[in-house]
Design a protein around this motif. Sequence first.
Motif, PDB file in Angstrom:
ATOM      1  N   ARG B 101      40.228  43.667  42.039  1.00  0.00           N
ATOM      2  CA  ARG B 101      39.827  45.002  41.643  1.00  0.00           C
ATOM      3  C   ARG B 101      39.868  45.980  42.818  1.00  0.00           C
ATOM      4  NH1 ARG B 101      40.093  42.032  37.590  1.00  0.00           N
ATOM      5  NH2 ARG B 101      38.704  42.263  35.813  1.00  0.00           N
ATOM      6  N   LEU B 102      40.336  47.178  42.535  1.00  0.00           N
ATOM      7  CA  LEU B 102      40.298  48.260  43.512  1.00  0.00           C
ATOM      8  C   LEU B 102      38.865  48.485  43.992  1.00  0.00           C
ATOM      9  CD1 LEU B 102      42.561  50.809  41.568  1.00  0.00           C
ATOM     10  CD2 LEU B 102      43.273  49.336  43.475  1.00  0.00           C
ATOM     11  N   ARG B 103      37.922  48.414  43.052  1.00  0.00           N
ATOM     12  CA  ARG B 103      36.525  48.705  43.381  1.00  0.00           C
ATOM     13  C   ARG B 103      35.898  47.674  44.311  1.00  0.00           C
ATOM     14  NH1 ARG B 103      34.415  44.898  40.056  1.00  0.00           N
ATOM     15  NH2 ARG B 103      35.284  44.795  37.950  1.00  0.00           N
ATOM     16  N   ASP B 104      36.584  46.524  44.508  1.00  0.00           N
ATOM     17  CA  ASP B 104      36.054  45.513  45.424  1.00  0.00           C
ATOM     18  C   ASP B 104      36.621  45.668  46.834  1.00  0.00           C
ATOM     19  OD1 ASP B 104      34.504  44.366  43.466  1.00  0.00           O
ATOM     20  OD2 ASP B 104      36.030  42.907  42.873  1.00  0.00           O
ATOM     21  N   GLU B 105      37.445  46.686  47.040  1.00  0.00           N
ATOM     22  CA  GLU B 105      38.080  46.877  48.345  1.00  0.00           C
ATOM     23  C   GLU B 105      37.400  48.056  49.053  1.00  0.00           C
ATOM     24  OE1 GLU B 105      39.815  46.377  51.521  1.00  0.00           O
ATOM     25  OE2 GLU B 105      40.335  44.963  49.916  1.00  0.00           O
ATOM     26  N   PRO B 106      36.554  47.755  50.040  1.00  0.00           N
ATOM     27  CA  PRO B 106      35.729  48.824  50.646  1.00  0.00           C
ATOM     28  C   PRO B 106      36.546  50.010  51.158  1.00  0.00           C
ATOM     29  CG  PRO B 106      35.002  46.655  51.394  1.00  0.00           C
ATOM     30  CD  PRO B 106      36.259  46.433  50.610  1.00  0.00           C
ATOM     31  N   ARG B 107      37.734  49.754  51.738  1.00  0.00           N
ATOM     32  CA  ARG B 107      38.533  50.879  52.244  1.00  0.00           C
ATOM     33  C   ARG B 107      38.909  51.829  51.123  1.00  0.00           C
ATOM     34  NH1 ARG B 107      43.544  48.348  54.995  1.00  0.00           N
ATOM     35  NH2 ARG B 107      44.312  50.489  54.857  1.00  0.00           N
ATOM     36  N   LEU B 108      39.223  51.268  49.955  1.00  0.00           N
ATOM     37  CA  LEU B 108      39.632  52.135  48.840  1.00  0.00           C
ATOM     38  C   LEU B 108      38.435  52.864  48.239  1.00  0.00           C
ATOM     39  CD1 LEU B 108      42.344  49.953  47.079  1.00  0.00           C
ATOM     40  CD2 LEU B 108      42.566  51.623  48.933  1.00  0.00           C
ATOM     41  N   VAL B 109      37.314  52.163  48.168  1.00  0.00           N
ATOM     42  CA  VAL B 109      36.112  52.827  47.661  1.00  0.00           C
ATOM     43  C   VAL B 109      35.761  54.015  48.562  1.00  0.00           C
ATOM     44  CG1 VAL B 109      33.631  52.531  47.243  1.00  0.00           C
ATOM     45  CG2 VAL B 109      35.251  50.732  46.545  1.00  0.00           C
ATOM     46  N   ALA B 110      35.854  53.791  49.879  1.00  0.00           N
ATOM     47  CA  ALA B 110      35.538  54.868  50.826  1.00  0.00           C
ATOM     48  C   ALA B 110      36.541  56.013  50.717  1.00  0.00           C
ATOM     49  CB  ALA B 110      35.522  54.306  52.252  1.00  0.00           C
ATOM     50  N   VAL B 122      42.213  48.507  35.219  1.00  0.00           N
ATOM     51  CA  VAL B 122      42.508  48.386  33.794  1.00  0.00           C
ATOM     52  C   VAL B 122      42.122  47.013  33.255  1.00  0.00           C
ATOM     53  CG1 VAL B 122      44.367  48.454  32.090  1.00  0.00           C
ATOM     54  CG2 VAL B 122      44.322  50.109  33.922  1.00  0.00           C
ATOM     55  N   ARG B 123      42.031  46.005  34.136  1.00  0.00           N
ATOM     56  CA  ARG B 123      41.648  44.680  33.668  1.00  0.00           C
ATOM     57  C   ARG B 123      40.162  44.523  33.428  1.00  0.00           C
ATOM     58  NH1 ARG B 123      45.637  40.164  34.584  1.00  0.00           N
ATOM     59  NH2 ARG B 123      47.428  41.217  35.458  1.00  0.00           N
ATOM     60  N   ASP B 124      39.357  45.518  33.763  1.00  0.00           N
ATOM     61  CA  ASP B 124      37.926  45.372  33.502  1.00  0.00           C
ATOM     62  C   ASP B 124      37.696  45.250  32.005  1.00  0.00           C
ATOM     63  OD1 ASP B 124      37.164  45.351  36.101  1.00  0.00           O
ATOM     64  OD2 ASP B 124      36.405  47.394  36.169  1.00  0.00           O
ATOM     65  N   LEU B 190      43.679  40.723  28.128  1.00  0.00           N
ATOM     66  CA  LEU B 190      43.297  39.392  27.671  1.00  0.00           C
ATOM     67  C   LEU B 190      43.182  38.375  28.789  1.00  0.00           C
ATOM     68  CD1 LEU B 190      42.553  37.994  25.081  1.00  0.00           C
ATOM     69  CD2 LEU B 190      44.885  37.150  24.952  1.00  0.00           C
ATOM     70  N   ASP B 191      44.063  38.471  29.794  1.00  0.00           N
ATOM     71  CA  ASP B 191      44.023  37.441  30.829  1.00  0.00           C
ATOM     72  C   ASP B 191      42.840  37.623  31.769  1.00  0.00           C
ATOM     73  OD1 ASP B 191      44.924  39.656  32.093  1.00  0.00           O
ATOM     74  OD2 ASP B 191      46.779  38.783  32.824  1.00  0.00           O
ATOM     75  N   ALA B 192      42.059  38.672  31.572  1.00  0.00           N
ATOM     76  CA  ALA B 192      40.852  38.857  32.364  1.00  0.00           C
ATOM     77  C   ALA B 192      39.597  38.520  31.563  1.00  0.00           C
ATOM     78  CB  ALA B 192      40.760  40.297  32.867  1.00  0.00           C
ATOM     79  N   VAL B 193      39.791  38.145  30.300  1.00  0.00           N
ATOM     80  CA  VAL B 193      38.649  37.811  29.447  1.00  0.00           C
ATOM     81  C   VAL B 193      38.163  36.408  29.799  1.00  0.00           C
ATOM     82  CG1 VAL B 193      38.047  37.254  27.041  1.00  0.00           C
ATOM     83  CG2 VAL B 193      39.328  39.335  27.569  1.00  0.00           C
ATOM     84  N   ILE B 194      36.865  36.203  29.725  1.00  0.00           N
ATOM     85  CA  ILE B 194      36.301  34.874  29.976  1.00  0.00           C
ATOM     86  C   ILE B 194      36.754  33.927  28.863  1.00  0.00           C
ATOM     87  CG2 ILE B 194      34.106  33.632  29.887  1.00  0.00           C
ATOM     88  CD1 ILE B 194      32.962  35.858  31.638  1.00  0.00           C
ATOM     89  N   ALA B 195      37.061  32.691  29.282  1.00  0.00           N
ATOM     90  CA  ALA B 195      37.747  31.738  28.409  1.00  0.00           C
ATOM     91  C   ALA B 195      37.094  31.588  27.031  1.00  0.00           C
ATOM     92  CB  ALA B 195      37.830  30.380  29.108  1.00  0.00           C
TER      93      ALA B 195
END
Lengths: 346, 346
Positions: B101-110, B122-124, B190-195
Amino acid sequence: MMIKAPYLLYLGSTADPMAIKTSRGIAMFRPEDAIGEFVREGGALSLGLPQMGFAEAAAAGARTLILGIANAGGTLSDELIDDCEAALDANLDIASGLHSRLRDEPRLVAAAKRNGRRLFDVRDVGSDLRVGNGLPRAGRRMLTVGTDCSVGKMVTTLHLERAMRARGIAADFRATGQTGILIAGSGVPLDAVIADFISGAIEQLSPAREDGGWDLIEGQGSLFHPSFAGVSTGLLHGAQPDAIVICHDPTRPHMRGLPHYPLPSLADTIEANLRVGRLTNPDVIAVGIALNTSSLEREEALALCRRTAEETGLPATDPVAFGVEEIIDRMEECFGESLQSNLRSA
Amino acid sequence: MMIKAPYLLYLGSTADPMAIKTSRGIAMFRPEDAIGEFVREGGALSLGLPQMGFAEAAAAGARTLILGIANAGGTLSDELIDDCEAALDANLDIASGLHSRLRDEPRLVAAAKRNGRRLFDVRDVGSDLRVGNGLPRAGRRMLTVGTDCSVGKMVTTLHLERAMRARGIAADFRATGQTGILIAGSGVPLDAVIADFISGAIEQLSPAREDGGWDLIEGQGSLFHPSFAGVSTGLLHGAQPDAIVICHDPTRPHMRGLPHYPLPSLADTIEANLRVGRLTNPDVIAVGIALNTSSLEREEALALCRRTAEETGLPATDPVAFGVEEIIDRMEECFGESLQSNLRSA
């Protein structure tokens, strides 16, 4: 796993014996750690352990309250949150295998903090999962599969481990569900894994093995359960089993939770699992049937095992009532060299 | 979806045409929104759009950089993070379909914060997913399935939507992947959904439908891909399709990413999908074959379509080269009343 024993097992107020599968598994396979059970007023079930309140359990030495319960979707009810808060205030840690996380419940986070207690969400998945690659890998693997969910796959796998070890065969239970993880101390909570990583998670759980021993992988769900067949498919592909043991509850009236879905036959279950399994291990074979005959009379159960063995050509037994020796005999016949090499090195 | 158009499409430096499937899909089915492409120095691929840097794209009106790329595991490389930071500094939002996720990358969040820009992963997945129940539901559903991953399931589904609507048939594309979601404006990654929730997510994506129209559900993976068959199984069960269209790339030398796995035959693919699909819709039928003939000469491609139609007894076409009219004709033959009722009400 850093979950501290001994445990107090939470049964709550449910009247569904299958909903306390987790607690029952711990009581059966880790009896030395299960010092008591917590039953709510009106709760009808018991595991035969001393019934205790939270303060009483803490005084008796319990370190952790285990939420050994299951429910579709895995949410935390208000009742459950109340109980957990009381347990934390009684100085117990909490370990949970439910989908909804303890750490997402502010009341529990606060209660843990003020008491210096810990919350363990056993379904939390590591961040190092990979996509499966289907490459052949060394070692022997057995996977339990089923006609349905909750038909004895974990229990059968644990009985096989115990009995194979008793014969001097290197054999290790590989847990894929919350109860199994609590019993084994490690594993992959497969139903919490992201869909793309199902088979890869199992490849990591049971990697190449060079000592000639067996990984005994706990199955999940059923290829015939419309809610969970995707999980079962990925698990089967990732496990690359040499051998499958088919688990079945002969008294189940329909697929668990789905009155509109009848159970598949054992023959169809064997055929489907071998067909799907051949994608990653073309040599997979079935080596036994594990029947849950707990609601049958002994003679009736024995007759059913005999009849099932005749119909399928496979050893058929109830692991709890009659053991799993016949299944291990069949594995020795089919994989003799591997088992013998273990006997020699044992 | 609140992702703002127009888009700059990120191609990066990859040389693998299938790795830019997302960007290509947007350029093809949302051309009015794709104003440019970003190619790294040394990058060999192009979608034929104007090539632009980030500042240039922003000056031309672009609002969002779309990371229209795919890679196994979906991680963010250092190169990609550098580019994203530069795009944010050029005042573009970023939308990504990668697992990481973009949101997990501190440089991008900053960087997003200092520029007042937004990051879209989009996979959220929404938090309201349910376990599937397999209950029959109203409405007609078509699902694209495949011999492999990345063989044209999304494109085929979008062509069917366009052509059915042109005949006055109510038909709606239901997206299950990041590109599809970017095109449709909604969907389930779908590929980000929990099994545990795979089939349930599709039941929610394509609920009961009473207007007589069709849901056209984008397929994912393949029952024969050892990495992803679990996803495909759950998708098939959740979709309960009345009709399946089988997608195939006749030039694919082996399963995508797995040189040790040959492709299944079309006959085996049809048979396996119908068998697995019957669990939740006993009446499922195959209505067509979609071939990706992009690397063949036109005459060769037409001959292959004819031969495939003869061998399978199904209309066989390349949706991009030859359209999907024959497949819709077959659907009219098989589901005439439903299609006619739509024609009357159109």
